[in-house]
Design a protein around this motif. Structure first.
Motif, PDB file in Angstrom:
ATOM      1  N   LYS A  99       0.827  -1.204   0.000  1.00 43.87           N
ATOM      2  CA  LYS A  99       0.000   0.000   0.000  1.00 43.87           C
ATOM      3  C   LYS A  99       0.863   1.256   0.000  1.00 43.87           C
ATOM      4  N   GLN A 100       1.947   1.260   0.790  1.00 42.22           N
ATOM      5  CA  GLN A 100       2.825   2.425   0.830  1.00 42.22           C
ATOM      6  C   GLN A 100       3.473   2.683  -0.526  1.00 42.22           C
ATOM      7  N   VAL A 101       3.802   1.627  -1.238  1.00 35.47           N
ATOM      8  CA  VAL A 101       4.391   1.792  -2.569  1.00 35.47           C
ATOM      9  C   VAL A 101       3.369   2.366  -3.536  1.00 35.47           C
ATOM     10  N   LEU A 102       2.147   1.880  -3.483  1.00 32.71           N
ATOM     11  CA  LEU A 102       1.111   2.332  -4.417  1.00 32.71           C
ATOM     12  C   LEU A 102       0.667   3.764  -4.155  1.00 32.71           C
ATOM     13  N   ASP A 103       0.858   4.270  -2.929  1.00 30.91           N
ATOM     14  CA  ASP A 103       0.408   5.623  -2.594  1.00 30.91           C
ATOM     15  C   ASP A 103       1.091   6.677  -3.456  1.00 30.91           C
ATOM     16  N   ASN A 104       2.365   6.453  -3.852  1.00 29.12           N
ATOM     17  CA  ASN A 104       3.091   7.452  -4.639  1.00 29.12           C
ATOM     18  C   ASN A 104       3.632   6.852  -5.935  1.00 29.12           C
ATOM     19  N   PHE A 120       4.340   6.224  -9.707  1.00 33.79           N
ATOM     20  CA  PHE A 120       4.387   7.010 -10.943  1.00 33.79           C
ATOM     21  C   PHE A 120       4.206   8.504 -10.702  1.00 33.79           C
ATOM     22  N   THR A 121       4.456   8.977  -9.498  1.00 33.92           N
ATOM     23  CA  THR A 121       4.441  10.416  -9.198  1.00 33.92           C
ATOM     24  C   THR A 121       5.665  10.736  -8.351  1.00 33.92           C
ATOM     25  N   ARG A 122       5.989  12.014  -8.299  1.00 38.55           N
ATOM     26  CA  ARG A 122       7.106  12.420  -7.438  1.00 38.55           C
ATOM     27  C   ARG A 122       6.767  12.111  -5.991  1.00 38.55           C
ATOM     28  N   LEU A 123       7.759  11.679  -5.248  1.00 38.93           N
ATOM     29  CA  LEU A 123       7.541  11.273  -3.870  1.00 38.93           C
ATOM     30  C   LEU A 123       7.189  12.476  -3.013  1.00 38.93           C
ATOM     31  N   THR A 124       6.121  12.366  -2.244  1.00 43.09           N
ATOM     32  CA  THR A 124       5.703  13.415  -1.323  1.00 43.09           C
ATOM     33  C   THR A 124       5.440  12.798   0.037  1.00 43.09           C
ATOM     34  N   GLY A 125       5.335  13.644   1.045  1.00 38.95           N
ATOM     35  CA  GLY A 125       5.008  13.142   2.372  1.00 38.95           C
ATOM     36  C   GLY A 125       6.238  12.727   3.156  1.00 38.95           C
ATOM     37  N   GLU A 126       6.052  11.753   4.045  1.00 36.69           N
ATOM     38  CA  GLU A 126       7.094  11.328   4.964  1.00 36.69           C
ATOM     39  C   GLU A 126       8.266  10.686   4.222  1.00 36.69           C
ATOM     40  N   LYS A 127       9.490  11.167   4.537  1.00 37.95           N
ATOM     41  CA  LYS A 127      10.698  10.637   3.908  1.00 37.95           C
ATOM     42  C   LYS A 127      11.747  10.249   4.956  1.00 37.95           C
ATOM     43  N   GLN A 128      11.312   9.979   6.161  1.00 35.95           N
ATOM     44  CA  GLN A 128      12.257   9.736   7.253  1.00 35.95           C
ATOM     45  C   GLN A 128      13.153   8.521   6.979  1.00 35.95           C
ATOM     46  N   ASP A 129      12.589   7.448   6.441  1.00 40.18           N
ATOM     47  CA  ASP A 129      13.351   6.226   6.210  1.00 40.18           C
ATOM     48  C   ASP A 129      13.860   6.118   4.777  1.00 40.18           C
ATOM     49  N   LEU A 130      13.824   7.218   4.041  1.00 42.23           N
ATOM     50  CA  LEU A 130      14.294   7.210   2.662  1.00 42.23           C
ATOM     51  C   LEU A 130      15.813   7.339   2.629  1.00 42.23           C
ATOM     52  N   ILE A 131      16.491   6.349   2.057  1.00 45.31           N
ATOM     53  CA  ILE A 131      17.951   6.365   1.981  1.00 45.31           C
ATOM     54  C   ILE A 131      18.423   7.004   0.681  1.00 45.31           C
ATOM     55  N   ALA A 132      17.791   6.669  -0.443  1.00 46.02           N
ATOM     56  CA  ALA A 132      18.195   7.223  -1.741  1.00 46.02           C
ATOM     57  C   ALA A 132      16.961   7.352  -2.629  1.00 46.02           C
ATOM     58  N   TYR A 133      16.985   8.391  -3.477  1.00 41.53           N
ATOM     59  CA  TYR A 133      15.837   8.653  -4.348  1.00 41.53           C
ATOM     60  C   TYR A 133      16.338   9.256  -5.655  1.00 41.53           C
ATOM     61  N   TRP A 134      16.138   8.527  -6.758  1.00 42.65           N
ATOM     62  CA  TRP A 134      16.503   9.003  -8.080  1.00 42.65           C
ATOM     63  C   TRP A 134      15.239   9.096  -8.932  1.00 42.65           C
ATOM     64  N   PRO A 135      14.656  10.304  -9.136  1.00 39.23           N
ATOM     65  CA  PRO A 135      13.417  10.423  -9.921  1.00 39.23           C
ATOM     66  C   PRO A 135      13.648  10.353 -11.427  1.00 39.23           C
ATOM     67  N   PHE A 136      14.876  10.687 -11.906  1.00 43.70           N
ATOM     68  CA  PHE A 136      15.200  10.635 -13.333  1.00 43.70           C
ATOM     69  C   PHE A 136      14.214  11.440 -14.166  1.00 43.70           C
ATOM     70  N   ASP A 137      13.777  12.583 -13.636  1.00 37.58           N
ATOM     71  CA  ASP A 137      12.849  13.414 -14.397  1.00 37.58           C
ATOM     72  C   ASP A 137      13.604  14.593 -15.010  1.00 37.58           C
ATOM     73  N   ASP A 138      12.871  15.456 -15.723  1.00 29.91           N
ATOM     74  CA  ASP A 138      13.506  16.580 -16.419  1.00 29.91           C
ATOM     75  C   ASP A 138      14.200  17.527 -15.453  1.00 29.91           C
ATOM     76  N   VAL A 139      13.579  17.752 -14.296  1.00 32.96           N
ATOM     77  CA  VAL A 139      14.159  18.705 -13.341  1.00 32.96           C
ATOM     78  C   VAL A 139      15.503  18.203 -12.827  1.00 32.96           C
ATOM     79  N   SER A 140      15.564  16.956 -12.420  1.00 35.02           N
ATOM     80  CA  SER A 140      16.787  16.438 -11.831  1.00 35.02           C
ATOM     81  C   SER A 140      17.896  16.268 -12.864  1.00 35.02           C
ATOM     82  N   THR A 141      17.560  15.858 -14.082  1.00 37.47           N
ATOM     83  CA  THR A 141      18.593  15.634 -15.091  1.00 37.47           C
ATOM     84  C   THR A 141      19.047  16.929 -15.767  1.00 37.47           C
TER      85      THR A 141
END
Length: 226
Positions: A185-190, A192-213
């Motif tokens: 359920k936590q995976v499905l909440d975000n 195909f969209t940019r990650l929003t909300g709680e990121k406390q346990d997030l170790i790495a995040y690569w969105p590979f979108d236009d903004v980041s590249t």
């Protein structure tokens, strides 16, 4: 007819110790039967009067059973609803002085403990999702970890001696790595969209979108404690 007036019954408890799934020793207890109380259960130290003897090892997880499991089951995956499992502490918090119980019954309080990296690669659960669908992962034996390439995280290929090989034949649109295993359920909440909300346990995040590249920004890598 034979009349038996009395029978002497001798009871004892066989206690067997296992370390990493192997029997380490055994003893027989024939003293008074077990008695319950409302006192706290201490794990990792022995107290004799004012003398305290701590356990000086790394503890990856603790399972407490109300019935003795078979030796063949020791170290195998368990479910919080398994019969006889009274408590299961996985120590995946990586910080603080409390550890949650997977059965939801007995949270543990830590005193004088220090968080370290888990030496057992099987000690923590690992879940891989592709497009929101869980992907089966086969566990690797310790010997299979010796030739996986350079000791760094590599996406899209296998890096060995600084050279890439065995390239991934697919498209990576978004990669997220979490310290704790996410539920479906936590995976499905975000998805195909940019990650929003709680990121406390997030170790790495690569969105590979236009903004980041386009701006060549570095991927998100929050500081993690181990």
């Amino acid at each position: 007819m034979e009349l038996v007036e009395a029978v002497d019954v001798h009871e004892w408890q066989d206690i067997r110790f296992h370390v990493d799934g192997r029997e380490f020793g055994a003893d027989r207890y024939d003293g008074p039967g077990p008695r319950g109380n409302n006192g706290p259960l201490d794990i990792g130290r022995a107290c004799e009067g004012e003398d305290v003897r701590p356990l000086t090892v790394t503890v990856a997880e603790v399972r407490l059973w109300s019935t003795a499991p078979d030796a063949a089951r020791l170290g195998t995956p368990v479910s919080p609803h398994d019969r006889g499992l009274a408590a299961h502490w996985r120590f995946e918090e990586n910080a603080g002085n409390a550890a949650s119980d997977a059965t939801g019954s007995h949270p543990a309080r830590l005193r004088g403990a220090r968080w370290v990296r888990n030496p057992d690669p099987r000690g923590s659960s690992f879940r891989l999702y592709r497009n929101g669908t869980p992907v089966a992962c086969d566990p690797l034996a310790n010997a299979e970890f010796t030739d996986v390439g350079d000791r760094q995280l590599t996406l899209g290929a296998r890096l060995k001696h600084g050279r890439g090989g065995q390239a991934y034949s697919g498209v990576l649109e978004d990669v997220r790595i979490w310290r704790t295993a996410r539920t479906h359920k936590q995976v499905l909440d975000n998805l195909f969209t940019r990650l929003t909300g709680e990121k406390q346990d997030l170790i790495a995040y690569w969105p590979f979108d236009d903004v980041s590249t386009r701006t060549a920004t570095r991927p998100t890598r929050p500081r993690s404690s181990s």
